[in-house]
Design an enzyme around this catalytic site. Structure first.
Site, mmCIF file in Angstrom:
data_model
loop_
_atom_site.group_PDB
_atom_site.id
_atom_site.type_symbol
_atom_site.label_atom_id
_atom_site.label_comp_id
_atom_site.label_asym_id
_atom_site.label_seq_id
_atom_site.Cartn_x
_atom_site.Cartn_y
_atom_site.Cartn_z
ATOM 1 N N HIS A 43 0.656 -0.952 -0.101
ATOM 2 C CA HIS A 43 -0.063 -0.456 0.048
ATOM 3 C C HIS A 43 0.745 1.413 0.296
ATOM 4 O O HIS A 43 1.057 1.657 1.201
ATOM 5 C CB HIS A 43 -1.387 -0.257 1.461
ATOM 6 C CG HIS A 43 -1.776 1.141 1.342
ATOM 7 N ND1 HIS A 43 -3.168 0.970 1.569
ATOM 8 C CD2 HIS A 43 -2.007 2.192 0.342
ATOM 9 C CE1 HIS A 43 -4.245 1.551 1.655
ATOM 10 N NE2 HIS A 43 -3.105 2.520 0.954
ATOM 11 N N HIS A 50 6.846 3.870 3.917
ATOM 12 C CA HIS A 50 7.019 2.727 4.254
ATOM 13 C C HIS A 50 7.160 1.852 2.827
ATOM 14 O O HIS A 50 8.641 2.303 1.953
ATOM 15 C CB HIS A 50 6.409 1.688 4.640
ATOM 16 C CG HIS A 50 4.759 2.429 4.481
ATOM 17 N ND1 HIS A 50 3.964 2.290 3.608
ATOM 18 C CD2 HIS A 50 3.587 2.582 5.346
ATOM 19 C CE1 HIS A 50 2.498 2.767 3.015
ATOM 20 N NE2 HIS A 50 2.711 2.646 4.868
ATOM 21 N N GLU A 70 -2.652 -1.355 -2.588
ATOM 22 C CA GLU A 70 -3.604 -0.725 -2.784
ATOM 23 C C GLU A 70 -2.916 0.800 -2.734
ATOM 24 O O GLU A 70 -2.508 1.103 -2.557
ATOM 25 C CB GLU A 70 -3.869 -1.513 -1.139
ATOM 26 C CG GLU A 70 -4.084 -2.824 -1.412
ATOM 27 C CD GLU A 70 -4.629 -3.110 0.417
ATOM 28 O OE1 GLU A 70 -5.347 -3.823 0.557
ATOM 29 O OE2 GLU A 70 -3.852 -2.377 1.228
ATOM 30 N N THR A 100 -3.250 5.093 9.031
ATOM 31 C CA THR A 100 -3.488 3.735 7.758
ATOM 32 C C THR A 100 -5.057 4.248 7.586
ATOM 33 O O THR A 100 -5.370 5.425 7.966
ATOM 34 C CB THR A 100 -3.341 2.642 9.044
ATOM 35 O OG1 THR A 100 -4.268 1.203 8.482
ATOM 36 C CG2 THR A 100 -4.752 2.825 10.710
ATOM 37 N N HIS A 191 -8.300 -5.664 7.775
ATOM 38 C CA HIS A 191 -7.492 -4.398 8.378
ATOM 39 C C HIS A 191 -8.088 -5.293 9.650
ATOM 40 O O HIS A 191 -9.289 -5.446 10.189
ATOM 41 C CB HIS A 191 -8.809 -3.019 8.583
ATOM 42 C CG HIS A 191 -8.295 -1.938 8.671
ATOM 43 N ND1 HIS A 191 -7.028 -0.978 8.268
ATOM 44 C CD2 HIS A 191 -8.287 -1.545 10.462
ATOM 45 C CE1 HIS A 191 -6.286 -0.316 9.193
ATOM 46 N NE2 HIS A 191 -7.203 -0.868 10.452
ATOM 47 N N ASP A 192 -6.189 -4.828 10.756
ATOM 48 C CA ASP A 192 -7.054 -5.663 12.358
ATOM 49 C C ASP A 192 -6.997 -6.785 11.853
ATOM 50 O O ASP A 192 -7.996 -8.285 13.465
ATOM 51 C CB ASP A 192 -7.672 -4.814 12.722
ATOM 52 C CG ASP A 192 -7.023 -3.641 13.298
ATOM 53 O OD1 ASP A 192 -6.486 -3.257 12.949
ATOM 54 O OD2 ASP A 192 -7.772 -2.494 13.631
ATOM 55 N N HIS A 215 -0.385 -6.003 9.895
ATOM 56 C CA HIS A 215 0.153 -5.376 10.804
ATOM 57 C C HIS A 215 0.880 -6.613 11.822
ATOM 58 O O HIS A 215 1.622 -6.637 12.938
ATOM 59 C CB HIS A 215 -0.115 -4.185 11.610
ATOM 60 C CG HIS A 215 0.112 -3.961 12.812
ATOM 61 N ND1 HIS A 215 1.337 -2.518 12.694
ATOM 62 C CD2 HIS A 215 -0.849 -3.933 13.548
ATOM 63 C CE1 HIS A 215 1.234 -2.320 13.587
ATOM 64 N NE2 HIS A 215 0.236 -2.704 14.980
#
Length: 238
Positions: A43, A50, A70, A100, A191-192, A215
């Site tokens: 992403h 990053h 992404e 994020t 996500h998460d 993550h």
């Protein structure tokens, strides 16, 4: 089986923190594939804090599984994706200063824009996915853009699951997945998601083709690998 695509943004964050090329992003991507991952996700953001745009070009040469890029389809991002031609592009409505991803698209308000961008990518042979909240009308709006897939934004699931109410956490995702499937859309999620909550999500959400996890997976890898590495150092110091 639902495919696992590993988001390697955090590996790039570690590399950039010290300059140089440690950890080696390309080697890590290849290793992740050799360990069984079925895709690599990146992403890139406009400030390249990053993943760098050059990383996308370099990864294209070595990724042997599915390659997913992404991002917010600003002109610079669109140009990159058309140059690299990944397997899939996932459109995410990030603000420039977003730490994020924090929301899905309003596919009704932005339908015209999304439709135009998706047509551009599909003409180049790139599969398209739209990041959406688990809301029926947003899924229905996504179907009208011509996208191939949606990616369900799962932060609500992770937070509610962590609070102990599993059924409440997963319910909107089950419902929207059924709607998406009935409209001919493929279903991704991310996500998460983590080792704690992924199994319940997979068991309950139908037609799930792919999850993208970064993550949590990298953090869990640090924890689960620390014992081994610390003892390797101790053996070297004997």
């Amino acid at each position: 089986m639902t495919k696992l695509s590993v988001n390697i943004n955090k590996i790039a964050t570690l590399r950039n923190a010290r300059g140089g090329n440690v950890p080696d992003l390309l080697k890590m991507a290849s290793d992740i594939e050799s360990f069984g991952a079925q895709g690599i996700t990146i992403h890139p953001r406009p400030d390249e804090r990053h993943i760098r745009y050059q990383d996308a070009r370099d990864l294209k040469k070595i990724v042997a599984t599915e390659f997913n890029i992404e991002g917010n389809p600003v002109p610079k991002f669109i140009d990159l994706v058309l140059q690299v031609k990944p397997t899939q592009v996932t459109l995410v409505p990030d603000a420039v200063d977003a730490i994020t991803s924090n929301s899905g698209w309003d596919t009704i308000r932005h339908k015209g824009f999304l439709k135009e961008v998706i047509q551009t990518f599909k003409k180049a042979g790139i599969r398209c996915s739209i990041f959406v909240d688990p809301e029926a009308r947003m899924v229905e709006g996504a179907a009208e853009t011509g996208t191939d897939r949606i990616e369900l934004y799962t932060e609500y699931y992770a937070k509610t699951y962590g609070g102990g109410n599993r059924q409440e956490a997963v319910k909107p995702f089950v419902e929207t997945a059924e709607i998406a499937h009935s409209l001919g859309l493929g279903i991704n999620a991310g996500h998460d998601l983590s080792l704690d909550n992924i199994a319940f999500f997979k068991q309950n959400v139908p037609h799930l083709l792919e999850v993208s996890i970064g993550h949590a997976l990298i953090c869990e890898s640090l924890y689960l690998g620390l014992d081994n590495v610390i003892n390797m150092y101790k053996n070297k110091l004997k």
